[in-house]
Design a protein around this motif. Structure first.
Motif, short mmCIF file in Angstrom:
data_model
loop_
_atom_site.label_atom_id
_atom_site.label_comp_id
_atom_site.label_asym_id
_atom_site.label_seq_id
_atom_site.Cartn_x
_atom_site.Cartn_y
_atom_site.Cartn_z
N LEU A 80 -10.45 -7.15 -2.63
CA LEU A 80 -10.85 -6.78 -1.29
C LEU A 80 -10.45 -5.34 -0.97
O LEU A 80 -11.20 -4.59 -0.35
CB LEU A 80 -10.25 -7.72 -0.26
CG LEU A 80 -10.62 -7.47 1.21
CD1 LEU A 80 -12.14 -7.55 1.39
CD2 LEU A 80 -9.91 -8.42 2.13
N ALA A 81 -9.26 -4.93 -1.40
CA ALA A 81 -8.80 -3.56 -1.14
C ALA A 81 -9.73 -2.55 -1.79
O ALA A 81 -10.04 -1.50 -1.21
CB ALA A 81 -7.37 -3.39 -1.64
N HIS A 82 -10.20 -2.85 -3.00
CA HIS A 82 -11.16 -1.96 -3.66
C HIS A 82 -12.47 -1.90 -2.87
O HIS A 82 -13.05 -0.81 -2.70
CB HIS A 82 -11.45 -2.45 -5.08
CG HIS A 82 -10.52 -1.87 -6.11
ND1 HIS A 82 -10.48 -0.53 -6.40
CD2 HIS A 82 -9.60 -2.47 -6.92
CE1 HIS A 82 -9.57 -0.31 -7.35
NE2 HIS A 82 -9.02 -1.47 -7.67
N GLU A 83 -12.92 -3.03 -2.38
CA GLU A 83 -14.16 -3.06 -1.62
C GLU A 83 -14.05 -2.26 -0.33
O GLU A 83 -14.98 -1.53 0.06
CB GLU A 83 -14.56 -4.49 -1.31
CG GLU A 83 -14.95 -5.31 -2.54
CD GLU A 83 -15.27 -6.76 -2.18
OE1 GLU A 83 -15.26 -7.07 -0.98
OE2 GLU A 83 -15.50 -7.56 -3.10
N LEU A 106 0.86 -1.17 0.00
CA LEU A 106 0.00 0.00 0.00
C LEU A 106 0.91 1.23 0.00
O LEU A 106 1.68 1.44 0.93
CB LEU A 106 -0.90 0.01 1.24
CG LEU A 106 -2.04 -1.01 1.24
CD1 LEU A 106 -2.58 -1.19 2.65
CD2 LEU A 106 -3.14 -0.58 0.29
N LEU A 107 0.82 2.03 -1.06
CA LEU A 107 1.72 3.16 -1.24
C LEU A 107 0.92 4.43 -1.47
O LEU A 107 -0.22 4.40 -1.93
CB LEU A 107 2.65 2.92 -2.44
CG LEU A 107 3.46 1.61 -2.41
CD1 LEU A 107 4.22 1.44 -3.71
CD2 LEU A 107 4.42 1.60 -1.22
N ARG A 108 1.56 5.57 -1.19
CA ARG A 108 0.93 6.86 -1.39
C ARG A 108 1.76 7.70 -2.35
O ARG A 108 2.98 7.65 -2.33
CB ARG A 108 0.76 7.58 -0.04
CG ARG A 108 -0.33 6.96 0.81
CD ARG A 108 -0.38 7.50 2.22
NE ARG A 108 -1.55 6.99 2.92
CZ ARG A 108 -1.62 5.76 3.47
NH1 ARG A 108 -0.56 4.96 3.43
NH2 ARG A 108 -2.73 5.36 4.05
N GLU A 162 -2.51 0.06 -8.85
CA GLU A 162 -3.94 0.30 -9.04
C GLU A 162 -4.41 1.24 -7.95
O GLU A 162 -4.25 0.95 -6.76
CB GLU A 162 -4.71 -1.01 -9.00
CG GLU A 162 -6.16 -0.85 -9.39
CD GLU A 162 -6.77 -2.13 -9.95
OE1 GLU A 162 -8.01 -2.22 -9.95
OE2 GLU A 162 -6.01 -3.02 -10.37
N GLN A 163 -4.95 2.38 -8.38
CA GLN A 163 -5.39 3.37 -7.39
C GLN A 163 -6.64 2.89 -6.69
O GLN A 163 -7.59 2.42 -7.31
CB GLN A 163 -5.64 4.72 -8.06
CG GLN A 163 -6.02 5.81 -7.06
CD GLN A 163 -6.00 7.19 -7.66
OE1 GLN A 163 -5.11 7.52 -8.44
NE2 GLN A 163 -6.96 8.03 -7.29
N VAL A 199 -3.79 13.09 -2.08
CA VAL A 199 -2.73 12.13 -2.37
C VAL A 199 -3.36 10.80 -2.77
O VAL A 199 -4.20 10.27 -2.03
CB VAL A 199 -1.82 11.94 -1.14
CG1 VAL A 199 -0.78 10.85 -1.40
CG2 VAL A 199 -1.15 13.25 -0.77
N PRO A 200 -2.99 10.24 -3.93
CA PRO A 200 -3.53 8.93 -4.30
C PRO A 200 -2.97 7.82 -3.43
O PRO A 200 -1.81 7.85 -3.04
CB PRO A 200 -3.08 8.77 -5.76
CG PRO A 200 -1.90 9.66 -5.91
CD PRO A 200 -2.12 10.81 -4.97
N VAL A 201 -3.82 6.85 -3.11
CA VAL A 201 -3.41 5.65 -2.39
C VAL A 201 -3.52 4.49 -3.38
O VAL A 201 -4.57 4.27 -3.97
CB VAL A 201 -4.30 5.38 -1.16
CG1 VAL A 201 -3.85 4.12 -0.44
CG2 VAL A 201 -4.27 6.58 -0.23
N VAL A 202 -2.42 3.78 -3.57
CA VAL A 202 -2.41 2.71 -4.57
C VAL A 202 -1.99 1.39 -3.94
O VAL A 202 -1.28 1.36 -2.92
CB VAL A 202 -1.45 3.04 -5.75
CG1 VAL A 202 -1.82 4.37 -6.38
CG2 VAL A 202 0.00 3.06 -5.29
N LEU A 203 -2.45 0.32 -4.53
CA LEU A 203 -1.95 -1.01 -4.22
C LEU A 203 -1.00 -1.38 -5.35
O LEU A 203 -1.34 -1.25 -6.53
CB LEU A 203 -3.09 -2.02 -4.13
CG LEU A 203 -2.69 -3.44 -3.73
CD1 LEU A 203 -2.14 -3.47 -2.30
CD2 LEU A 203 -3.88 -4.40 -3.85
#
Length: 284
Positions: free
Chosen positions: A278-281, A142-144, A155-156, A257-261
């Motif tokens: 799951l992260a999207h949900e 998980l990155l910002r 993937e944002q 700030v975007p949070v991406v996987l």
């Protein structure tokens, strides 16, 4: 001469410690053995990886580039070996540099445990721009902020608003909201390892007057609560790192700030698609 795994481990120990002596201690080898193994690796690759003088050791540009590739190779070997020994319960390692999934962290972990009890989800904080993903320490991260690292897929999931971090007794801390101009002519704490804030956030003629450099969230908070600086972060930090001597105030004119996987392109942990879903949900 063929390159073996021991050459990679030896080089990585030197790269981590920047010392042949400490690398030898870590590997339980003699210093001459470590030097000999490094020399064999450099001769086989046909390039110098380490510059050494009597009192100094540093990686060359080729050494810096080779370090991440060597770490990936060693990590892949160790993971394959572990998977072969433990055919069930292969952990999925999720890295983060700070604040994980913010307020949704607990929900993400608990839902994963409920829906995928056969695959432990290990959350690891690694103070690195890719939270250890680029060098193979984790399977996903998980990155910002914007991530432009070759070989990674992102993937944002969401965005987070920015907030100012201030000492609780700072006059600005009592305001309901601030602008970037309110922070000009102050000393700014910058996390140059994994942070998303740079001086480019301000116009050239209205930037903070000075900066101090730190390397992780704990030191960032200490610099601010100690009165040395102010900072800019996201709302996730406010939720994950409350502090009695710290105030977080919304910024009205700073972009979110975007949070991406993120995960590595190519073969990886088979449960990564499930984690993306799951992260999207949870965060989306």
């Amino acid at each position: 001469m063929s390159i073996e795994l021991r050459h990679f481990r030896c080089f990585l120990a030197i790269a981590d410690t920047l010392s042949v002596t400490r690398a030898a201690e870590r590997l339980h080898l003699t210093q001459p053995a470590v030097s000999r193994t490094l020399r064999q690796l450099e001769e086989t690759l046909g390039t110098r990886l380490v510059e050494r003088t009597t009192h100094h050791l540093a990686l060359t540009p080729d050494g810096l580039a080779f370090r991440d590739q060597a770490a990936l190779a060693v990590s892949a070997f160790d993971r394959a070996l572990a998977h072969g020994r433990h055919r069930t319960g292969w952990p999925l390692r999720l890295g983060h540099a700070w604040s994980a999934a913010g307020a949704d962290t607990t929900t993400l972990l608990r839902r994963w445990h409920e829906e995928h009890p056969d695959t432990p989800l290990e959350l690891l904080r690694i103070d690195d721009r890719t939270a250890g993903l680029a060098r193979g320490d984790v399977d996903a991260a998980l990155l910002r902020g914007e991530v432009h690292v070759p070989g990674l897929v992102t993937e944002q999931l969401t965005t987070e608003p920015r907030v100012a971090g201030l000492p609780a007794d700072d006059p600005l801390a009592a305001r309901p909201a601030l602008s970037l101009a309110d922070l000009a002519h102050r000393t700014l704490a910058l996390n140059t390892v994994s942070g998303t804030t740079t001086l480019d956030l301000w116009p050239p003629d209205a930037r903070p007057s000075a900066t101090i450099t730190i390397g992780n969230t704990d030191d960032w908070i200490a610099a601010i609560t100690g009165g040395r600086a102010i900072g800019v972060t996201t709302s996730a930090t406010a939720g994950m790192h409350p502090h009695p001597a710290m105030a977080y105030v919304p910024l009205t004119d700073a972009p979110p700030v975007p949070v991406v996987l993120a995960w590595r392109d190519g073969p990886g942990h088979p449960r990564i698609p499930d984690l993306v879903t799951l992260a999207h949900e949870v965060l989306g």
